[in-house]
Scaffold this active site. Structure first.
Site, PDB file in Angstrom:
ATOM      1  N   LYS A  22       0.849  -1.207   0.000  1.00 58.00           N
ATOM      2  CA  LYS A  22       0.000   0.000   0.000  1.00 58.00           C
ATOM      3  C   LYS A  22       0.876   1.247   0.000  1.00 58.00           C
ATOM      4  CE  LYS A  22      -1.786   1.548   3.994  1.00 58.00           C
ATOM      5  NZ  LYS A  22      -1.459   2.945   4.293  1.00 58.00           N
ATOM      6  N   ASN A  23       1.889   1.274   0.852  1.00 59.28           N
ATOM      7  CA  ASN A  23       2.661   2.503   1.035  1.00 59.28           C
ATOM      8  C   ASN A  23       3.697   2.739  -0.050  1.00 59.28           C
ATOM      9  OD1 ASN A  23       1.063   2.942   3.218  1.00 59.28           O
ATOM     10  ND2 ASN A  23       2.595   2.369   4.746  1.00 59.28           N
ATOM     11  N   ARG A  92      -5.461  11.275   4.149  1.00 60.81           N
ATOM     12  CA  ARG A  92      -4.515  12.375   4.352  1.00 60.81           C
ATOM     13  C   ARG A  92      -3.217  12.131   3.591  1.00 60.81           C
ATOM     14  NH1 ARG A  92      -0.717  11.770   6.816  1.00 60.81           N
ATOM     15  NH2 ARG A  92      -0.493  13.950   7.396  1.00 60.81           N
ATOM     16  N   CYS A 116      -5.397  12.319  12.127  1.00 64.58           N
ATOM     17  CA  CYS A 116      -6.085  11.035  11.963  1.00 64.58           C
ATOM     18  C   CYS A 116      -6.028  10.367  13.343  1.00 64.58           C
ATOM     19  CB  CYS A 116      -5.392  10.199  10.896  1.00 64.58           C
ATOM     20  SG  CYS A 116      -3.827   9.544  11.467  1.00 64.58           S
ATOM     21  N   ARG A 121      -0.362  14.405  12.721  1.00 63.73           N
ATOM     22  CA  ARG A 121       0.142  14.252  11.346  1.00 63.73           C
ATOM     23  C   ARG A 121       0.457  15.604  10.689  1.00 63.73           C
ATOM     24  NH1 ARG A 121      -1.342   9.009   9.885  1.00 63.73           N
ATOM     25  NH2 ARG A 121       0.396   9.081   8.420  1.00 63.73           N
ATOM     26  N   PRO A 122       1.307  16.429  11.288  1.00 58.82           N
ATOM     27  CA  PRO A 122       1.655  17.719  10.680  1.00 58.82           C
ATOM     28  C   PRO A 122       2.334  17.534   9.325  1.00 58.82           C
ATOM     29  CG  PRO A 122       3.191  17.183  12.436  1.00 58.82           C
ATOM     30  CD  PRO A 122       2.095  16.165  12.504  1.00 58.82           C
ATOM     31  N   ILE A 123       2.352  18.597   8.515  1.00 55.84           N
ATOM     32  CA  ILE A 123       3.030  18.525   7.203  1.00 55.84           C
ATOM     33  C   ILE A 123       4.059  19.642   7.074  1.00 55.84           C
ATOM     34  CG2 ILE A 123       1.112  17.361   6.003  1.00 55.84           C
ATOM     35  CD1 ILE A 123       0.340  20.154   4.890  1.00 55.84           C
ATOM     36  N   ASP A 124       4.529  20.151   8.207  1.00 53.69           N
ATOM     37  CA  ASP A 124       5.495  21.254   8.188  1.00 53.69           C
ATOM     38  C   ASP A 124       6.764  20.899   7.413  1.00 53.69           C
ATOM     39  OD1 ASP A 124       5.712  19.454  10.459  1.00 53.69           O
ATOM     40  OD2 ASP A 124       7.426  20.650  11.078  1.00 53.69           O
ATOM     41  N   LEU A 125       7.215  19.656   7.528  1.00 55.24           N
ATOM     42  CA  LEU A 125       8.452  19.265   6.821  1.00 55.24           C
ATOM     43  C   LEU A 125       8.231  19.247   5.304  1.00 55.24           C
ATOM     44  CD1 LEU A 125       9.658  16.353   9.158  1.00 55.24           C
ATOM     45  CD2 LEU A 125      10.360  18.756   9.194  1.00 55.24           C
ATOM     46  N   ASP A 305       4.292   0.594  12.120  1.00 59.65           N
ATOM     47  CA  ASP A 305       3.058   0.002  11.588  1.00 59.65           C
ATOM     48  C   ASP A 305       2.810  -1.416  12.086  1.00 59.65           C
ATOM     49  OD1 ASP A 305       3.239   1.568   8.281  1.00 59.65           O
ATOM     50  OD2 ASP A 305       2.705   2.330  10.258  1.00 59.65           O
ATOM     51  N   ILE A 327       7.231   7.019  17.098  1.00 58.93           N
ATOM     52  CA  ILE A 327       6.922   7.712  15.839  1.00 58.93           C
ATOM     53  C   ILE A 327       5.626   8.512  15.923  1.00 58.93           C
ATOM     54  CG2 ILE A 327       6.560   7.437  13.355  1.00 58.93           C
ATOM     55  CD1 ILE A 327       9.382   6.658  14.262  1.00 58.93           C
ATOM     56  N   ARG A 397      -8.554  -0.743   4.572  1.00 61.03           N
ATOM     57  CA  ARG A 397      -7.695   0.299   3.978  1.00 61.03           C
ATOM     58  C   ARG A 397      -6.357  -0.291   3.574  1.00 61.03           C
ATOM     59  NH1 ARG A 397      -7.782   6.083   6.867  1.00 61.03           N
ATOM     60  NH2 ARG A 397      -6.462   6.381   5.047  1.00 61.03           N
TER      61      ARG A 397
HETATM   62  C1  EPZ Z   1       4.097   6.899   6.227  1.00 62.30           C
HETATM   63  O1  EPZ Z   1       3.326   7.943   6.826  1.00 62.30           O
HETATM   64  C2  EPZ Z   1       3.167   5.702   6.135  1.00 62.30           C
HETATM   65  N1  EPZ Z   1       2.007   6.017   5.306  1.00 62.30           N
HETATM   66  C3  EPZ Z   1       2.703   5.302   7.538  1.00 62.30           C
HETATM   67  O2  EPZ Z   1       1.918   4.125   7.405  1.00 62.30           O
HETATM   68  C4  EPZ Z   1       3.940   4.971   8.381  1.00 62.30           C
HETATM   69  O3  EPZ Z   1       3.522   4.668   9.696  1.00 62.30           O
HETATM   70  C5  EPZ Z   1       4.877   6.190   8.404  1.00 62.30           C
HETATM   71  O4  EPZ Z   1       5.227   6.552   7.045  1.00 62.30           O
HETATM   72  C6  EPZ Z   1       6.160   5.906   9.165  1.00 62.30           C
HETATM   73  O5  EPZ Z   1       6.803   4.824   8.595  1.00 62.30           O
HETATM   74  C7  EPZ Z   1       2.141   6.002   3.956  1.00 62.30           C
HETATM   75  O6  EPZ Z   1       3.204   5.755   3.411  1.00 62.30           O
HETATM   76  C8  EPZ Z   1       0.905   6.288   3.157  1.00 62.30           C
HETATM   77  P1  EPZ Z   1       6.163  10.278   8.376  1.00 62.30           P
HETATM   78  P2  EPZ Z   1       3.911   9.464   6.856  1.00 62.30           P
HETATM   79  O7  EPZ Z   1       6.054  11.531   7.614  1.00 62.30           O
HETATM   80  O8  EPZ Z   1       4.621   9.743   5.611  1.00 62.30           O
HETATM   81  C9  EPZ Z   1       6.136  13.501  11.850  1.00 62.30           C
HETATM   82  C10 EPZ Z   1       0.027   2.750   7.711  1.00 62.30           C
HETATM   83  O9  EPZ Z   1      -0.508   2.236   8.708  1.00 62.30           O
HETATM   84  N2  EPZ Z   1       6.052  14.497  10.770  1.00 62.30           N
HETATM   85  O10 EPZ Z   1       7.390   9.447   8.265  1.00 62.30           O
HETATM   86  O11 EPZ Z   1       2.800  10.362   7.263  1.00 62.30           O
HETATM   87  C11 EPZ Z   1       4.818  12.736  12.022  1.00 62.30           C
HETATM   88  O12 EPZ Z   1       3.938  13.462  12.861  1.00 62.30           O
HETATM   89  C12 EPZ Z   1       0.518   4.188   7.760  1.00 62.30           C
HETATM   90  O13 EPZ Z   1       0.198   2.153   6.604  1.00 62.30           O
HETATM   91  C13 EPZ Z   1       6.191  15.853  11.094  1.00 62.30           C
HETATM   92  O14 EPZ Z   1       6.361  16.214  12.258  1.00 62.30           O
HETATM   93  O15 EPZ Z   1       4.929   9.330   8.067  1.00 62.30           O
HETATM   94  C14 EPZ Z   1       5.265  11.458  12.659  1.00 62.30           C
HETATM   95  O16 EPZ Z   1       5.412  11.665  14.048  1.00 62.30           O
HETATM   96  C15 EPZ Z   1       0.292   4.838   9.121  1.00 62.30           C
HETATM   97  N3  EPZ Z   1       6.103  16.765  10.095  1.00 62.30           N
HETATM   98  C16 EPZ Z   1       6.645  11.201  12.043  1.00 62.30           C
HETATM   99  O17 EPZ Z   1       7.062  12.462  11.500  1.00 62.30           O
HETATM  100  C17 EPZ Z   1       5.898  16.397   8.785  1.00 62.30           C
HETATM  101  O18 EPZ Z   1       5.847  17.287   7.908  1.00 62.30           O
HETATM  102  C18 EPZ Z   1       6.640  10.157  10.947  1.00 62.30           C
HETATM  103  O19 EPZ Z   1       5.852  10.638   9.908  1.00 62.30           O
HETATM  104  C19 EPZ Z   1       5.751  15.033   8.483  1.00 62.30           C
HETATM  105  C20 EPZ Z   1       5.850  14.096   9.486  1.00 62.30           C
END
Ligand code: EPZ
Length: 416
Positions: A22-23, A92, A116, A121-125, A305, A327, A397
């Site tokens: 999926k990912n 998202r 969620c 789930r911020p997107i600042d990065l 996960d 995480i 999902r």
């Molecule tokens: C991906 O989510 C996966 N989803 C998640 O799988 C997985 O748990 C996660 O990576 C970690 O491996 C998909 O690929 C669709 P991150 P993503 O950005 O990209 C923080 C599942 O069950 N963060 O690596 O959203 C965030 O809050 C899902 O299949 C910021 O602070 O994960 C978190 O604490 C759940 N600012 C950490 O980083 C940002 O701009 C990891 O997030 C982005 C992230």
């Protein structure tokens, strides 16, 4: 809400072919809009999240056709640059389309994805990185408006190795002017799959799987035919389903090289595991042993996960296991439901102390998010009596035909 009815006690033994990841497929579907061409994607799982992504593509003016596990995307007539609020809230992770839409259309308007069940789930990065690439971004009235006459390569450092942010940068920079570098990039195998897909399209991306990724912008990309990697989290979930029931299982179409941290923990718990190139054989012990401490970390550490399905294992293991979720800030929602089934779990902040009990008992439980729902399935397979799991829409999902896969291995499971 759909239900899964599980009568526990049967060993989960037999063979399961592992679905596509999926990912990996979600960012790769986003990448198809980078070219006015047609891409054919094989091993694409039938999942709610993939269906939602297909809707995003159609909303952008692309045509999407599925024949079994092959999806063909024709982005020739892409007209749009907007993802509506409803779709963004439902899924998202569509935020990963941002870089690709801007690269193709020069602009993008998407609703803030919002949080969620597992966290804010911020997107600042994401936004900081896209701005570094010369993209003008305004955030107002709950929408993110982006524009860039041309995306310019840049050196980007990620404060956290975010999977989504790394993917967004790769998608935005694949056809940028000049060279982009990402330091502290995410190293997940799904990043490598996206990079391989983009390079097949004609991109020049190196270093995937390491913390330093470089992207030399290509003048143009073309549509390609590609096969998605196997889903390592789904594979580990089925290993857990067999391990908790004392079964013997063979996974085909798997990639054990992506799964070292998870296979190591299963071995520590007493499972006997043998691997071929694309197969994993597991013989379970009579009773699992506890694991002293499991800490979720970015790849190649233990994946967040699989934390909840493996916590289900620990609830009936011999001894006490400690889980530390590093995480996401709210990823213990399955605990209350496991306790309803007789588990002994104490949560303090990001730590959960799990004292193994002899057996769980079936109960009415509720899935509140994808992987927590999978954990309830794993627990129910070993519990005494009947478990009714409400909220199958969360599980669907990420798991393709979960009840069919488990039933073919002897589980007493049906969907209502
Ligand atoms: C991906 O989510 C996966 N989803 C998640 O799988 C997985 O748990 C996660 O990576 C970690 O491996 C998909 O690929 C669709 P991150 P993503 O950005 O990209 C923080 C599942 O069950 N963060 O690596 O959203 C965030 O809050 C899902 O299949 C910021 O602070 O994960 C978190 O604490 C759940 N600012 C950490 O980083 C940002 O701009 C990891 O997030 C982005 C992230």
């Amino acid at each position: 809400m759909g239900k899964l009815i599980i009568d526990g006690g049967n060993a989960v033994s037999g063979e399961i072919h592992v679905q596509g990841a999926k990912n990996a497929v979600l960012p790769i579907l986003a990448a198809t809009v980078l070219t006015p061409g047609k891409s054919v994607i094989h091993n694409c799982p039938s999942l709610r999240d993939v269906d939602k992504t297909d809707q995003v593509l159609e909303g952008l003016g692309c045509s999407v056709k599925r024949v079994k596990n092959t999806v063909t995307v024709d982005a020739c007539n892409m007209t749009g640059c907007t993802i509506c609020e409803e779709l963004m809230r439902e899924m998202r992770s569509s935020i990963v389309f941002l870089g690709a839409i801007i690269a193709r259309q020069g602009e993008a308007v998407v609703s803030m994805p919002g949080g969620c069940p597992i966290g804010l789930r911020p997107i600042d990065l994401h936004l900081k990185a896209l701005r570094a690439l010369g993209i003008d971004i305004t955030e107002e009235h709950g929408y993110i408006k982006c524009s860039a006459a041309k995306i310019r390569g840049a050196d980007i450092h990620l404060d956290f190795p975010s999977v989504g942010a790394t993917e967004n940068i790769m998608l935005a920079a694949a056809t940028a002017d000049g060279l982009t570098s990402i330091t502290n990039a995410a190293r997940e195998p799904e990043i490598t799959d996206l990079g391989n897909f983009l390079n097949a399209m004609g991109a020049d991306i190196r270093g995937m799987g390491s913390s330093l990724i470089t992207i030399r912008g290509a003048d143009s990309l073309k549509g390609v035919e590609y096969t998605i990697m196997p889903d390592r989290i789904v594979a580990a979930t089925y290993l857990a389903a067999s391990a908790i029931t004392g079964g013997e299982i063979c996974l085909t179409g798997a990639n054990p090289n992506d799964m070292n941290a998870m296979l190591h923990v299963l071995g520590e718990m007493g499972a006997k595991i043998q691997c071929d190139t694309d197969k994993i054989y597991q013989l379970s012990p009579k009773r699992l042993k506890s694991v002293h401490t499991i800490k979720t970390m970015p790849y190649p550490g233990f994946p967040t996960d699989i934390q909840s399905p493996f916590m289900a294992l620990a609830t009936v293991a011999d001894g006490t296991s400690v889980f530390i979720e590093n995480i996401f800030e709210n990823r213990f929602q399955h605990v209350d439901e496991l306790v309803r089934m007789g588990a002994d779990i104490k949560v303090t902040g990001r730590s959960a102390v799990v004292r193994g009990v002899e057996a769980l008992s079936g109960a009415n439980v509720v899935a509140r998010e994808l992987r927590g729902g999978a954990a309830l399935v794993v627990a129910a397979l070993a519990a005494n009596g009947r478990t009714v799991i409400n909220g199958t829409e969360f599980i669907d999902r990420g798991y393709e035909h979960i009840e069919r896969c488990l039933r073919q291995c002897g589980a007493n499971i049906r969907r209502e």
